[in-house]
Write an enzyme that holds these catalytic residues in place. Structure first.
Site, PDB file in Angstrom:
ATOM      1  N   HIS A   1       0.809  -1.232   0.000  1.00 35.59           N
ATOM      2  CA  HIS A   1       0.000   0.000   0.000  1.00 35.59           C
ATOM      3  C   HIS A   1       0.844   1.286   0.000  1.00 35.59           C
ATOM      4  O   HIS A   1       0.946   1.980  -1.002  1.00 35.59           O
ATOM      5  CB  HIS A   1      -0.891   0.043   1.241  1.00 35.59           C
ATOM      6  CG  HIS A   1      -1.845  -1.094   1.400  1.00 35.59           C
ATOM      7  ND1 HIS A   1      -2.919  -1.282   0.566  1.00 35.59           N
ATOM      8  CD2 HIS A   1      -1.909  -2.088   2.319  1.00 35.59           C
ATOM      9  CE1 HIS A   1      -3.594  -2.346   0.971  1.00 35.59           C
ATOM     10  NE2 HIS A   1      -3.011  -2.851   2.022  1.00 35.59           N
TER      11      HIS A   1
HETATM   12  C1  BDR Z   1      -3.450   1.160   5.001  1.00 37.26           C
HETATM   13  O1  BDR Z   1      -3.785   0.728   6.305  1.00 37.26           O
HETATM   14  C2  BDR Z   1      -2.635   0.547   7.069  1.00 37.26           C
HETATM   15  O2  BDR Z   1      -2.746  -0.605   7.857  1.00 37.26           O
HETATM   16  C3  BDR Z   1      -1.479   0.495   6.105  1.00 37.26           C
HETATM   17  O3  BDR Z   1      -0.306   1.030   6.710  1.00 37.26           O
HETATM   18  C4  BDR Z   1      -1.947   1.336   4.956  1.00 37.26           C
HETATM   19  O4  BDR Z   1      -1.623   2.701   5.151  1.00 37.26           O
HETATM   20  C5  BDR Z   1      -4.001   0.151   4.010  1.00 37.26           C
HETATM   21  O5  BDR Z   1      -5.391   0.056   4.123  1.00 37.26           O
END
Ligand code: BDR
Ligand code: CA
Length: 319
Positions: free
Chosen positions: A243
């Site tokens: 992500h």
């Molecule tokens: C996002 O949620 C967090 O757990 C991760 O770091 C990322 O920013 C993904 O949904």
């Protein structure tokens, strides 16, 4: 080369850590500050993790400003896939560096006001809930003039949510903050689950990354291996979406991404759909678009990009 001035707002977090480590070895970026927020973990932990990642990456020169303790109105929800310490249970040494005494909100207000007054623009990279930026915008809306754009990871448009049926974690964790930022008039690039689900970090990638990344290879391998276990049930195969690092890749290699402009709305009233991000793809609302939503990612190109960047830790030049 004039480096792009950026502020990294984050909640480390395994993927936040990988994003930071990538940014640290990218001279095209001038990192003015890191502003951890309550998100994947309570604030104390995200600050500590940010400091530890700065030390791991040899970038103790970058100031870290602690952000908001809580979301604007809701209770914190915290992340579920980052281990007890938020960094995949890796054991990094105690940080020697400490956070600045100034708060993240004050830092944002002062830095963005000064930039606006001097006709400069700063890019804000948001890798977690957007509480810090939203509070700063609420306290001093004129800071929008010092913002080039917000490149954020969060939301889910054509994809279902990852924390609830409709909603992605970062937006759900503070939907009011996301609503404030999307309504503020600043330009936004949105890397939602639609984009990040196109880049899965598979076991073979983990092996490749740890092979190239020199002195950080052991920690990186541990972080990535922990990440790889997270989403097996959800995605039906090993590997997890990369992500937050996509925000950094987007800044440095925009040719690997395709976007579509749209007006984005954030649901912040209905419990059923809390945190849902809705894109007006067809201009039904009659409102101007406020975001470039990433729709396509060249996944192979992005993995190559990260391999090249992280291999810089194997070079002598990196502290
Ligand atoms: C996002 O949620 C967090 O757990 C991760 O770091 C990322 O920013 C993904 O949904
Ligand atoms: Ca994050």
């Amino acid at each position: 080369m004039t480096a792009i001035p950026i502020i990294i707002d984050c909640d480390p977090g395994i993927d936040d850590a990988i994003a930071l480590l990538t940014a640290f070895v990218s001279p095209e970026l001038e990192i003015l500050g890191i502003t951890p927020v309550c998100g994947n973990q309570p604030l104390e932990r995200t600050v500590r993790n940010a400091l530890q990642v700065c030390e791991l990456g040899g970038r103790t020169d970058i100031p870290v400003y602690a952000g908001c303790f809580r979301p604007m109105f809701r209770e914190p929800i915290y992340g579920q896939f980052h281990g007890k310490n938020g960094l995949g249970n890796t054991t990094l040494p105690e940080p020697i560096k400490t956070a600045e005494s100034k708060s993240a909100v004050d830092f944002l207000i002062e830095t963005l006001s000064a930039a606006g007054n001097e006709g400069k623009r700063i890019t804000i990279c948001c890798l977690g809930p957007m509480t810090n930026l939203a509070v700063a915008l609420r306290m001093k809306p004129q800071i929008a003039e010092g913002i080039e754009r917000v490149v954020m990871m969060g939301g889910a448009y054509r994809e279902p949510g990852n924390r609830t049926m409709t909603s992605e974690f970062n937006v759900l964790a503070d939907p009011h903050a996301a609503h404030v930022v999307f309504s503020s008039g600043v330009q936004i690039v949105a890397l939602a689950l639609d984009a990040t689900h196109q880049v899965m970090l598979k076991p073979e990638h983990v092996a490749q990354f740890s092979e190239v990344s020199g002195r950080i290879s052991e920690t990186l391998a541990e972080l990535m291996a922990f990440w790889d276990r997270n989403d097996v049930r959800r995605y039906g195969s090993r590997g997890g979406p990369l992500h937050d690092p996509l925000v950094i890749a987007y800044l440095l290699a925009p040719g690997l991404f395709k976007t579509q402009r749209a007006r984005v709305f954030v649901e912040h009233e209905s419990e059923l759909c809390m945190g849902q991000t809705i894109a007006d793809w067809y201009g039904k609302s009659g409102l101007e678009p406020n975001a470039d939503i990433v729709t396509r990612v060249d996944a192979e190109g992005v993995i190559e990009f990260f391999l090249e960047r992280l291999s810089r830790y194997a070079e002598k030049a990196v502290a």
